[in-house]
Scaffold this active site. Sequence first.
Site, PDB file in Angstrom:
ATOM      1  CB  SER A 144     -14.200   2.497  35.427  1.00  0.00           C
ATOM      2  OG  SER A 144     -15.647   2.964  34.894  1.00  0.00           O
ATOM      3  CE1 TYR A 157     -14.422  -2.905  35.445  1.00  0.00           C
ATOM      4  CE2 TYR A 157     -16.060  -1.011  35.608  1.00  0.00           C
ATOM      5  CZ  TYR A 157     -15.224  -1.359  35.394  1.00  0.00           C
ATOM      6  OH  TYR A 157     -14.062  -0.604  34.121  1.00  0.00           O
TER       7      TYR A 157
END
Length: 265
Positions: A144, A157
């Site tokens: 990501s 995250y």
Amino acid sequence: MSAGFDGRVAIVTGGGTGIGASVVRMLAERGVRCVVNYASSKDDAEAVAAAAGNGSIAIQADIVEDAACKGLAQAAIDAFGRIDFLVNNAGRTKFANHEDLDALDAEDFVDIYRLNTIAAFQMVRACAPAMREQDASAVVNVASVAGLFGMGSSVAYAASKGALITMTKSLARVLAPKIRVNAVAPGYVGTGWFEKRLGAEGFEKLNQNIASRVPMGFATGPDEIAGPIVHLLDPLSRSITGETTTIDAGGHLDMALTRRPGKEG
């Protein structure tokens, strides 16, 4: 159909929905038989495998558990006799404002890291022996932009995806020359996850907002991520390993998006 793909076998974790489902569809179109892994989305995964129409199968496995990773790899070998490709797509997060340091505890970090990073490692380890037997094996890890810029749904995250990006380089080095390992780093991806939670109208407004903020002027969907993943798996990409491809419609080009509101420079 690409001769470089025809007859090969891929495992796609989290393959029943979103990016994973798009990857399965594109690989199947190229003659790849897929093992569509799922943890709980059985109906979705079975529908994706059936739609592939080439003998692809859906297999339940909670890949947080190392034994489940080994079982998933064995299921692919039992069904097809080989493993050529692995797409580590499964992941999770917890939404928490980065500035709220009390919004996350140690268990949140461990829970997210176990799936986003450790499970990906376990899947590579489980599949590596079979992949080494083939002539053009490749892994793609779905990271990501959060892992590149320290942004996204939460600090935990972002940290897990940053670790996944670093791990991609480590594994690319030690698994060469038999297995290539690369990563993609998506930004916003308009999947059904958002639509289910926001409704059709809310989802459309979100996509319009995202489109207005990125240079390319559109909200990225699952197919726009799946395409580069398939490209990285392609045997014709044999010179590419240890790389992370940013896929965010150019959003990273506007560094203002990575600054805190109200801050200059």
